[in-house]
Write a protein that holds these residues in place. Structure first.
Motif, PDB file in Angstrom:
ATOM      1  N   TYR A 226       9.649   2.674  -1.588  1.00 35.08           N
ATOM      2  CA  TYR A 226      10.897   2.373  -2.293  1.00 35.08           C
ATOM      3  C   TYR A 226      11.766   2.659  -3.588  1.00 35.08           C
ATOM      4  O   TYR A 226      12.903   3.023  -3.828  1.00 35.08           O
ATOM      5  CB  TYR A 226      10.986   0.611  -2.066  1.00 35.08           C
ATOM      6  N   TRP A 227      10.552   2.961  -4.325  1.00 30.60           N
ATOM      7  CA  TRP A 227      10.840   3.543  -5.687  1.00 30.60           C
ATOM      8  C   TRP A 227      10.567   4.607  -6.093  1.00 30.60           C
ATOM      9  O   TRP A 227      10.575   5.304  -7.196  1.00 30.60           O
ATOM     10  CB  TRP A 227      10.003   2.522  -6.652  1.00 30.60           C
ATOM     11  N   ALA A 228      10.391   5.669  -4.655  1.00 27.12           N
ATOM     12  CA  ALA A 228      10.225   6.917  -5.039  1.00 27.12           C
ATOM     13  C   ALA A 228      11.103   7.506  -6.158  1.00 27.12           C
ATOM     14  O   ALA A 228      12.448   7.477  -5.992  1.00 27.12           O
ATOM     15  CB  ALA A 228      10.233   7.750  -3.622  1.00 27.12           C
ATOM     16  N   THR A 229      10.503   8.423  -6.953  1.00 27.74           N
ATOM     17  CA  THR A 229      11.159   9.396  -7.708  1.00 27.74           C
ATOM     18  C   THR A 229      11.444  10.824  -7.441  1.00 27.74           C
ATOM     19  O   THR A 229      12.906  11.170  -7.317  1.00 27.74           O
ATOM     20  CB  THR A 229      10.322   9.562  -9.183  1.00 27.74           C
ATOM     21  N   TRP A 230      10.548  11.445  -6.835  1.00 22.60           N
ATOM     22  CA  TRP A 230      10.756  12.878  -6.345  1.00 22.60           C
ATOM     23  C   TRP A 230      11.244  12.811  -4.804  1.00 22.60           C
ATOM     24  O   TRP A 230      11.012  11.584  -4.223  1.00 22.60           O
ATOM     25  CB  TRP A 230       9.136  13.397  -6.296  1.00 22.60           C
ATOM     26  N   PRO A 231      12.209  13.674  -4.562  1.00 24.95           N
ATOM     27  CA  PRO A 231      12.756  13.817  -3.253  1.00 24.95           C
ATOM     28  C   PRO A 231      12.008  13.288  -2.041  1.00 24.95           C
ATOM     29  O   PRO A 231      12.399  12.447  -1.305  1.00 24.95           O
ATOM     30  CB  PRO A 231      13.344  15.192  -3.220  1.00 24.95           C
ATOM     31  N   PHE A 232      10.749  13.810  -1.790  1.00 23.53           N
ATOM     32  CA  PHE A 232       9.957  13.668  -0.452  1.00 23.53           C
ATOM     33  C   PHE A 232       8.421  12.879  -1.018  1.00 23.53           C
ATOM     34  O   PHE A 232       7.655  13.226  -0.303  1.00 23.53           O
ATOM     35  CB  PHE A 232      10.028  15.074   0.238  1.00 23.53           C
ATOM     36  N   GLU A 233       8.551  12.394  -2.001  1.00 25.51           N
ATOM     37  CA  GLU A 233       7.424  11.684  -2.582  1.00 25.51           C
ATOM     38  C   GLU A 233       6.891  10.737  -1.574  1.00 25.51           C
ATOM     39  O   GLU A 233       7.677  10.115  -0.918  1.00 25.51           O
ATOM     40  CB  GLU A 233       7.600  10.876  -3.735  1.00 25.51           C
ATOM     41  N   VAL A 234       5.497  10.560  -1.246  1.00 32.99           N
ATOM     42  CA  VAL A 234       4.987   9.541  -0.514  1.00 32.99           C
ATOM     43  C   VAL A 234       3.711   8.779  -1.028  1.00 32.99           C
ATOM     44  O   VAL A 234       3.140   9.325  -1.827  1.00 32.99           O
ATOM     45  CB  VAL A 234       4.444  10.248   1.072  1.00 32.99           C
ATOM     46  N   LEU A 235       3.499   7.543  -0.885  1.00 32.75           N
ATOM     47  CA  LEU A 235       2.400   6.916  -0.965  1.00 32.75           C
ATOM     48  C   LEU A 235       1.490   6.631   0.378  1.00 32.75           C
ATOM     49  O   LEU A 235       2.111   6.334   1.396  1.00 32.75           O
ATOM     50  CB  LEU A 235       3.062   5.410  -1.612  1.00 32.75           C
ATOM     51  N   LEU A 236       0.258   7.126   0.178  1.00 34.13           N
ATOM     52  CA  LEU A 236      -0.416   6.998   1.110  1.00 34.13           C
ATOM     53  C   LEU A 236      -1.475   5.816   0.869  1.00 34.13           C
ATOM     54  O   LEU A 236      -2.100   6.057  -0.085  1.00 34.13           O
ATOM     55  CB  LEU A 236      -1.279   8.352   1.571  1.00 34.13           C
ATOM     56  N   ALA A 237      -1.983   4.993   1.480  1.00 38.77           N
ATOM     57  CA  ALA A 237      -2.860   3.851   1.314  1.00 38.77           C
ATOM     58  C   ALA A 237      -3.511   3.205   2.569  1.00 38.77           C
ATOM     59  O   ALA A 237      -2.949   3.092   3.685  1.00 38.77           O
ATOM     60  CB  ALA A 237      -2.134   2.840   0.474  1.00 38.77           C
ATOM     61  N   PRO A 238      -4.491   2.620   2.528  1.00 34.50           N
ATOM     62  CA  PRO A 238      -5.260   2.203   3.647  1.00 34.50           C
ATOM     63  C   PRO A 238      -4.554   0.796   3.880  1.00 34.50           C
ATOM     64  O   PRO A 238      -4.241  -0.001   2.954  1.00 34.50           O
ATOM     65  CB  PRO A 238      -6.828   1.829   3.264  1.00 34.50           C
ATOM     66  N   LEU A 239      -4.778   0.210   5.336  1.00 38.14           N
ATOM     67  CA  LEU A 239      -4.035  -1.267   5.501  1.00 38.14           C
ATOM     68  C   LEU A 239      -5.002  -2.323   4.974  1.00 38.14           C
ATOM     69  O   LEU A 239      -4.415  -3.336   4.523  1.00 38.14           O
ATOM     70  CB  LEU A 239      -3.589  -1.166   7.017  1.00 38.14           C
TER      71      LEU A 239
END
Length: 349
Positions: A226-239
């Motif tokens: 929701y707060w991404a700075t870079w255009p195609f930034e992603v956050l990857l995390a275990p559930l």
């Protein structure tokens, strides 16, 4: 956008709960939803082995050391370390104005594959499992001595990577660097205030909203935050709640290999190019404390904006004020989500 979300098309700020920082969004600067301009990058032919490459098996590196004839993933001490163990510890402080201290640390290089011409995106899913194994082993070993172990990859010449051989790095230090330090404080404060783990709760909310998801499986979630700075930034995390890389079980490790493969192929397919990025893992530090407020996660920060050769620059207002972006994270997530899971190079064969 639905009527209830029309406010998103106006200039607004979004808060990053992981760092406690804000960014500016200016979506009105792209009045029409951007469909994603694709420019086929030149298909550069790279050989499987390069006799001049410092990272290929059996070759002599710039520092004079010789690589082993490694069959798969290979780790060695960086010949030009940014961090070393200090021989003469010291600390200085003149009224907080001139303050410095010595550090202890080490740096290593990870070659993902013996093949000079195969990136993580082009490796088979099964071949990503040994890479994850090495990440876990290195984290376990180095965490016995150092408080922070930063595993990361700079991919692409545009990210300052001068050697195309697929590789990553490990920098271990006796201190917690600035970015994870901010995340440590924010996650701890959120747990104390809400009684919940910040990222575990955030991931659950993202699954409910279904707006910014790029890829998911039973063990992992990949989102444009929701707060991404870079255009195609992603956050990857275990559930599932997980503190560190070395805590991953077999199911999580297989799920990670699968979702990494999916994400990286989608990245490459977006602009039909070997997609550049900086990525790295953040997990609980080795500080001997209760770190239940932490959740393992990886950040991917790609610089590309609208094509294979148009980059987002952090200049002017971003450097002097705060980060700013035009493309909404929701739009970026949709573009990535809709990419094929078959690598574009395979389609051209």
């Amino acid at each position: 956008m639905t009527d209830q979300n029309t406010h998103r098309l106006q200039p607004h700020r979004r808060y990053n709960p992981l760092t406690g920082e804000w960014l500016l969004l200016s979506p009105h600067r792209t009045q029409r939803p951007w469909q994603g301009k694709t420019e086929d990058a030149p298909m550069v032919q790279i050989t499987e082995y390069d006799s001049k490459c410092y990272l290929c098996p059996g070759n002599v590196r710039m520092g004079g050391q010789q690589n082993a004839e490694y069959p798969g993933t290979y780790v060695f001490d960086n010949d030009f370390k940014a961090l070393t163990d200090c021989e003469q510890p010291y600390s200085e402080d003149e009224d907080g104005l001139f303050r410095s201290e010595s550090t202890d640390g080490t740096c290593r290089v990870i070659c993902f594959s013996r093949k000079h011409n195969v990136t993580l995106a082009e490796m088979d899913e099964a071949d990503l499992l040994p890479v994850i194994d090495v990440w876990k082993e290195q984290m376990t070993e180095l965490s016995e001595k150092y408080r922070w172990v930063q595993i990361f990859e700079n991919k692409g010449e545009i990210m300052g990577c001068s050697n195309p051989h697929p590789h990553g790095q490990i920098w271990a230090s006796d201190y917690i660097p600035e970015e994870p330090y901010k995340e440590d404080l924010s996650q701890k404060a959120y747990l104390e205030q809400h009684g919940k783990n910040l990222l575990v709760e955030y991931l659950a909310r993202e699954k409910d909203k279904q707006e910014r998801i790029v890829a998911e499986n039973t063990e992992w979630l990949c989102v444009v935050p929701y707060w991404a700075t870079w255009p195609f930034e992603v956050l990857l995390a275990p559930l599932r709640p997980t503190l560190r890389l070395q805590d991953l079980d077999d199911a999580q490790q297989k799920g990670l290999a699968a979702i990494m493969k999916e994400l990286l192929v989608k990245y490459d397919n977006l602009f039909s190019t070997s997609f550049p990025y900086s990525m790295g893992w953040h997990g609980a530090p080795a500080n001997g404390e209760n770190n239940d407020h932490w959740q393992l996660h990886a950040h991917y920060y790609p610089p590309l904006l609208r094509s294979a050769d148009i980059k987002k620059f952090m200049v002017g207002y971003e450097m002097l004020g705060c980060p700013q972006r035009d493309i909404l994270p929701e739009q970026a997530a949709e573009l990535l989500r809709n990419q094929s899971t078959t690598h574009f190079r395979m389609k051209r064969q």
